[in-house]
Scaffold this active site. Structure first.
Site, PDB file in Angstrom:
ATOM      1  N   ASP A 129      -3.002  10.473  15.213  1.00  0.00           N
ATOM      2  CA  ASP A 129      -3.033   9.826  13.892  1.00  0.00           C
ATOM      3  C   ASP A 129      -2.151  10.544  12.873  1.00  0.00           C
ATOM      4  O   ASP A 129      -2.411  10.502  11.672  1.00  0.00           O
ATOM      5  CB  ASP A 129      -4.473   9.750  13.341  1.00  0.00           C
ATOM      6  CG  ASP A 129      -5.423   9.072  14.306  1.00  0.00           C
ATOM      7  OD1 ASP A 129      -5.103   7.954  14.738  1.00  0.00           O
ATOM      8  OD2 ASP A 129      -6.473   9.655  14.623  1.00  0.00           O
ATOM      9  N   HIS A 139      -0.563   2.800  16.505  1.00  0.00           N
ATOM     10  CA  HIS A 139       0.452   3.192  15.531  1.00  0.00           C
ATOM     11  C   HIS A 139       0.448   2.157  14.411  1.00  0.00           C
ATOM     12  O   HIS A 139       0.352   0.961  14.668  1.00  0.00           O
ATOM     13  CB  HIS A 139       1.852   3.201  16.153  1.00  0.00           C
ATOM     14  CG  HIS A 139       2.059   4.272  17.175  1.00  0.00           C
ATOM     15  ND1 HIS A 139       1.319   5.425  17.207  1.00  0.00           N
ATOM     16  CD2 HIS A 139       2.941   4.364  18.200  1.00  0.00           C
ATOM     17  CE1 HIS A 139       1.736   6.180  18.214  1.00  0.00           C
ATOM     18  NE2 HIS A 139       2.706   5.561  18.831  1.00  0.00           N
TER      19      HIS A 139
END
Length: 432
Positions: free
Chosen positions: A13, A41
């Protein structure tokens, strides 16, 4: 041109989608080399459009780029088709997406076993996404997996599924008291799904190496992060694949000598999702601030991310195990308006101080962060496009992180948009 690896330097992340999107216009190929739909993503285009991708490489949003789902990825066919449809419905051209014939397919029994195992483990569970990723990789290593190429041979596919379910159904029925799966139905469903991606199956190894020979630039895009690597991460609280740079060669079929640049994505603070040790984790007001201001919720799971201050110990560790040549520092803007910004420069374990990653998980669980307090800044930095546009204290923060992380900070993210980036050093430029 050589290949470039893009990896997460923390627990995932970090903003890898933003980095891929930034580079997409200057590379010809983007390859996803490991993981599955257990990671995501997020890419925000200049138009403000927001795209969440789980299996398909971020380069699909850049016209003219050929995107490849590599052999190291495990693919849920239903998720793949759903993601393709979602992109196409929004006008994205997916014609140049290819799938390695050697990638493994995530089957219904993988998901069933993953979910029931987590429930069975109770308080001892690792905290998987429940999407079947681990069981699929288990079958790959046990040499009983189903590969993408198997959908091209119906008889072989049926034989492999039947053989797999002879064992899987025993587990589901006799251990977990669940219903058995019908092999014929599993095969029929998969073949129906395969009609939607059969034309994309390719010899990815050959195509990628031919592209490099012809002078093309290949970007190898990892999912998740270094500390989630099955070998180098905070085991057992890790994923089932190798997000580290070494996994890029294995998961794409490109030789390691082809790789010249390793770009590590590093958030200006630290987050992780799921269970496991997290020395700089914050609670109460500071943790709430980072979570709310940074929008720290998982793209794939929707789970709130655990937040903490920047940890130089894991950054240096990531630099070492990946051979990172450059860093892309993201979310610097989130730290604006803080009076001071603590940075972890070492750990104290049982009264002894160390600046290195502990060798055992028990030591890491007992590690107490040793902080260095850096002055904060109040200015909004989201419009900065040059390093000198940043306030002096923000520049000092970046330079200090560069010093203690062990690799130059070549790019800085000051917002979620593609254009909200400061480029200090061109990572695609050939170096001596």
């Amino acid at each position: 041109m050589p290949a470039i690896v893009l990896i997460g330097a923390q627990w995932g992340d970090e903003g890898k989608g933003k980095a891929t999107d930034l580079l997409g216009g200057r590379v010809q190929w983007v390859v996803r080399y490991q993981g599955g739909n257990n990671a995501g993503h997020t890419v925000v285009l200049p138009s403000g459009e927001n795209f969440a991708l789980h299996l398909i490489p971020s380069g699909v949003l850049t016209p003219g780029v050929t995107n490849v789902i590599g052999n190291g990825v495990v693919i849920d066919p239903g998720v793949l088709l759903s993601e393709l449809k979602g992109l196409e419905d929004r006008g994205v051209d997916t014609a140049k997406l290819l799938i390695s014939a050697d990638a493994h397919l995530l089957m219904p029994y993988h998901v069933a076993i993953d979910k029931v195992t987590e429930r069975y483990m109770g308080s001892k569970k690792i905290g998987t996404t429940g999407r079947g990723i681990g069981p699929c990789y288990q079958d790959k290593v046990a040499r009983m997996g189903i590969r993408v190429a198997d959908v091209l041979d119906t008889d072989q596919l049926a034989h492999k599924v039947e053989a797999a379910l002879e064992f899987k159904n025993q587990v589901l029925v006799k251990i977990y008291n669940r219903k058995a799966l019908d092999p014929d139905q599993v095969v029929e469903s998969l073949l129906e799904q395969a009609e939607g991606f059969r034309h994309r199956i390719a010899d990815a190894r050959l195509l990628l190496n031919n592209a490099l020979e012809a002078g093309g630039t290949v970007l190898l895009e990892g999912s998740q992060g270094t500390l989630l690597d099955v070998d180098h991460g905070t085991y057992p609280y890790v994923t089932s694949s190798n997000p580290t740079a070494g996994g890029a060669a294995v998961g794409s079929g490109i030789g390691p000598t082809r790789i010249r640049t390793v770009l590590g994505i590093l958030k200006a603070y630290t987050t992780r999702v799921g269970s496991g040790p997290f020395p700089t984790e914050l609670f109460y007001e500071s943790g709430e601030y980072l979570s709310k201001t940074g929008g720290e919720f998982g793209v794939t799971t929707g789970r709130r991310r655990r937040c903490g201050w920047f940890d130089a110990v894991i950054a240096r560790y990531a630099t070492r195990v990946n051979g990172i040549t450059d860093y892309f520092l993201t979310k610097l803007d989130v730290l604006s308006s803080l009076e001071t910004v603590p940075v972890c420069v070492g750990y104290e374990i049982d009264g002894k101080r160390t600046s290195e990653m502990p060798m055992t998980q028990s030591d890491l669980c007992r590690a107490k962060p040793v902080y260095e307090e850096l002055p904060g800044w109040w200015e909004d930095i989201s419009a900065a496009r040059e390093f000198d546009d940043l306030p002096a204290k923000a520049r000092d923060y970046v330079l200090r992180l560069e010093e203690i992380s062990g690799a130059p900070v070549s790019c800085i993210g000051v917002g979620p948009g593609r254009d909200q980036t400061i480029v200090r050093r061109d990572i695609l430029q050939e170096r001596a």
